[in-house]
Design a protein around this motif. Sequence first.
Motif, mmCIF file in Angstrom:
data_model
loop_
_atom_site.group_PDB
_atom_site.id
_atom_site.type_symbol
_atom_site.label_atom_id
_atom_site.label_comp_id
_atom_site.label_asym_id
_atom_site.label_seq_id
_atom_site.Cartn_x
_atom_site.Cartn_y
_atom_site.Cartn_z
ATOM 1 N N TYR A 80 -1.692 29.681 67.203
ATOM 2 C CA TYR A 80 -0.784 28.526 67.283
ATOM 3 C C TYR A 80 -0.172 28.422 68.680
ATOM 4 C CZ TYR A 80 -1.320 29.152 62.245
ATOM 5 O OH TYR A 80 -1.856 29.314 60.991
ATOM 6 N N TYR A 81 -1.048 28.430 69.669
ATOM 7 C CA TYR A 81 -0.593 28.522 71.062
ATOM 8 C C TYR A 81 0.084 27.243 71.548
ATOM 9 C CZ TYR A 81 -3.317 32.784 70.992
ATOM 10 O OH TYR A 81 -3.809 34.027 70.659
ATOM 11 N N THR A 82 -0.313 26.105 71.003
ATOM 12 C CA THR A 82 0.384 24.867 71.365
ATOM 13 C C THR A 82 1.835 24.916 70.915
ATOM 14 O OG1 THR A 82 -1.659 23.580 71.219
ATOM 15 C CG2 THR A 82 0.401 22.358 71.081
ATOM 16 N N ALA A 83 2.060 25.468 69.742
ATOM 17 C CA ALA A 83 3.419 25.586 69.205
ATOM 18 C C ALA A 83 4.227 26.664 69.914
ATOM 19 C CB ALA A 83 3.375 25.877 67.706
ATOM 20 N N ARG A 84 3.598 27.414 70.816
ATOM 21 C CA ARG A 84 4.315 28.424 71.590
ATOM 22 C C ARG A 84 4.668 27.924 72.989
ATOM 23 N NH1 ARG A 84 3.891 33.282 68.867
ATOM 24 N NH2 ARG A 84 2.383 33.175 67.161
ATOM 25 N N ALA A 85 4.260 26.715 73.307
ATOM 26 C CA ALA A 85 4.503 26.178 74.641
ATOM 27 C C ALA A 85 5.525 25.047 74.634
ATOM 28 C CB ALA A 85 3.185 25.664 75.231
ATOM 29 N N LEU A 87 9.454 24.116 73.231
ATOM 30 C CA LEU A 87 10.658 24.746 72.683
ATOM 31 C C LEU A 87 11.046 24.207 71.300
ATOM 32 C CD1 LEU A 87 12.554 26.994 73.456
ATOM 33 C CD2 LEU A 87 14.050 25.314 74.545
ATOM 34 N N PRO A 88 11.043 22.899 71.060
ATOM 35 C CA PRO A 88 11.345 22.424 69.706
ATOM 36 C C PRO A 88 10.382 22.952 68.654
ATOM 37 C CG PRO A 88 11.566 20.628 71.267
ATOM 38 C CD PRO A 88 10.932 21.773 72.008
ATOM 39 N N LEU A 89 9.087 23.057 69.006
ATOM 40 C CA LEU A 89 8.116 23.592 68.050
ATOM 41 C C LEU A 89 8.351 25.073 67.808
ATOM 42 C CD1 LEU A 89 4.811 21.832 69.210
ATOM 43 C CD2 LEU A 89 6.427 21.120 67.433
ATOM 44 N N ILE A 90 8.700 25.807 68.854
ATOM 45 C CA ILE A 90 9.030 27.227 68.705
ATOM 46 C C ILE A 90 10.205 27.396 67.750
ATOM 47 C CG2 ILE A 90 9.968 29.257 69.898
ATOM 48 C CD1 ILE A 90 8.416 28.323 72.391
ATOM 49 N N ALA A 91 11.238 26.566 67.943
ATOM 50 C CA ALA A 91 12.439 26.667 67.117
ATOM 51 C C ALA A 91 12.120 26.419 65.649
ATOM 52 C CB ALA A 91 13.498 25.675 67.611
ATOM 53 N N ARG A 92 11.304 25.396 65.373
ATOM 54 C CA ARG A 92 10.955 25.096 63.984
ATOM 55 C C ARG A 92 10.081 26.194 63.374
ATOM 56 N NH1 ARG A 92 10.382 19.562 66.165
ATOM 57 N NH2 ARG A 92 12.162 18.348 65.382
ATOM 58 N N ALA A 93 9.150 26.724 64.164
ATOM 59 C CA ALA A 93 8.278 27.787 63.659
ATOM 60 C C ALA A 93 9.083 29.046 63.346
ATOM 61 C CB ALA A 93 7.183 28.095 64.667
ATOM 62 N N LEU A 94 9.998 29.406 64.230
ATOM 63 C CA LEU A 94 10.818 30.602 63.998
ATOM 64 C C LEU A 94 11.716 30.426 62.782
ATOM 65 C CD1 LEU A 94 11.797 31.624 67.644
ATOM 66 C CD2 LEU A 94 10.137 32.724 66.137
ATOM 67 N N TYR A 95 12.216 29.208 62.586
ATOM 68 C CA TYR A 95 13.029 28.956 61.398
ATOM 69 C C TYR A 95 12.183 29.106 60.137
ATOM 70 C CZ TYR A 95 15.796 26.663 57.847
ATOM 71 O OH TYR A 95 16.480 26.395 56.694
ATOM 72 N N ALA A 96 10.974 28.565 60.160
ATOM 73 C CA ALA A 96 10.105 28.620 58.984
ATOM 74 C C ALA A 96 9.775 30.058 58.600
ATOM 75 C CB ALA A 96 8.824 27.828 59.243
ATOM 76 N N VAL A 97 9.439 30.898 59.582
ATOM 77 C CA VAL A 97 9.071 32.275 59.246
ATOM 78 C C VAL A 97 10.297 33.085 58.827
ATOM 79 C CG1 VAL A 97 6.983 32.293 60.653
ATOM 80 C CG2 VAL A 97 9.131 33.055 61.672
ATOM 81 N N GLU A 98 11.466 32.810 59.429
ATOM 82 C CA GLU A 98 12.670 33.537 59.003
ATOM 83 C C GLU A 98 13.045 33.162 57.575
ATOM 84 O OE1 GLU A 98 17.264 34.614 60.314
ATOM 85 O OE2 GLU A 98 16.297 32.842 61.183
ATOM 86 N N SER A 119 0.066 26.136 56.383
ATOM 87 C CA SER A 119 -0.142 24.705 56.583
ATOM 88 C C SER A 119 0.889 24.119 57.539
ATOM 89 C CB SER A 119 -0.082 23.989 55.228
ATOM 90 O OG SER A 119 -0.148 22.590 55.395
ATOM 91 N N TYR A 120 2.142 24.523 57.377
ATOM 92 C CA TYR A 120 3.201 23.986 58.240
ATOM 93 C C TYR A 120 2.998 24.420 59.690
ATOM 94 C CZ TYR A 120 7.792 22.804 60.063
ATOM 95 O OH TYR A 120 8.818 22.279 60.816
ATOM 96 N N LEU A 121 2.636 25.666 59.913
ATOM 97 C CA LEU A 121 2.383 26.143 61.273
ATOM 98 C C LEU A 121 1.196 25.416 61.898
ATOM 99 C CD1 LEU A 121 2.925 29.984 60.775
ATOM 100 C CD2 LEU A 121 4.452 28.396 61.962
ATOM 101 N N HIS A 122 0.178 25.155 61.097
ATOM 102 C CA HIS A 122 -0.979 24.404 61.598
ATOM 103 C C HIS A 122 -0.555 23.000 62.027
ATOM 104 C CE1 HIS A 122 -5.088 22.886 61.908
ATOM 105 N NE2 HIS A 122 -4.703 21.862 61.171
ATOM 106 N N LYS A 123 0.276 22.344 61.225
ATOM 107 C CA LYS A 123 0.739 20.996 61.565
ATOM 108 C C LYS A 123 1.618 21.009 62.804
ATOM 109 C CE LYS A 123 0.492 19.212 56.845
ATOM 110 N NZ LYS A 123 1.272 18.757 55.668
ATOM 111 N N LEU A 124 2.461 22.022 62.935
ATOM 112 C CA LEU A 124 3.272 22.141 64.151
ATOM 113 C C LEU A 124 2.366 22.269 65.372
ATOM 114 C CD1 LEU A 124 6.193 24.586 63.206
ATOM 115 C CD2 LEU A 124 6.394 22.158 63.744
#
Length: 244
Positions: A80-85, A87-98, A119-124
């Motif tokens: 999910y490297y796009t979601a790591r580049a 900041l808003p996507l990083i924030a949402r992904a970190l919230y989802a996993v927490e 599925s959510y991480l893929h969409k992010l």
Amino acid sequence: MDRYTDEALVLSTVDYGEADRLVTLLTREHGKLTAFAAGARKSKRRFAGALEPYMRLRVQLVETRGATVRLDSADIVAGYYTARADLPLIARALYAVELCRELTRDHEPHPELFALLESYLHKLDAKEAGPTSLLAFELSALAHAGLMPRFDSCSLCGGPPGERPRFDQAHGGAVCEPCAGRARDAVAISAELLSGLRAIQDGERTPLSPEFRARARSLLNLFISHHLGRRLKSVDFMAQVGLD
């Protein structure tokens, strides 16, 4: 000691000692596991950047005598490297996993929750998850964990929530005006907001206004904090990034 292979999503990591790492995984078949990765911080060959939050992995695990399993290898399936580049996507992904980490117990399989998070991480990562999709993810995650808030009727009497409803996190959802006196911690909520949350709960994905999302997020934060006993750290990170 039993050895097995499973698919996993990295929920969080903690450095241990000088070279090791404890990794919390949500696995498809075995639920949430805490895995001990020996030498993970020094070995560039064995784990090669795989042990980072919200990586999707193929892992080889070994059961030990305690609650912690041993992580022998981890191959990246999706980074999910796009979601790591972004900041808003990083924030949402970190919230989802927490959220998934806190909603689950160790060694209890949650294949539906694994599929939801995947599925959510893929969409992010594909930039196909709009702001409203986070509310949908939260409500689905709560449902899989048996904590779905009630929006369609009064949580106390079962009747219609009415035109002046309130929301009581302790009783699990909406409270009608006649029952409000029995719900001391209930907060005011508009009938419009209640209806909108019910629509998301039922699968509607119509984009919502920033004001509506902010009010909905505040309500769900209250509900989740009450049932978990604490506020998720990633909520504050999302606020710092400027996300509702």
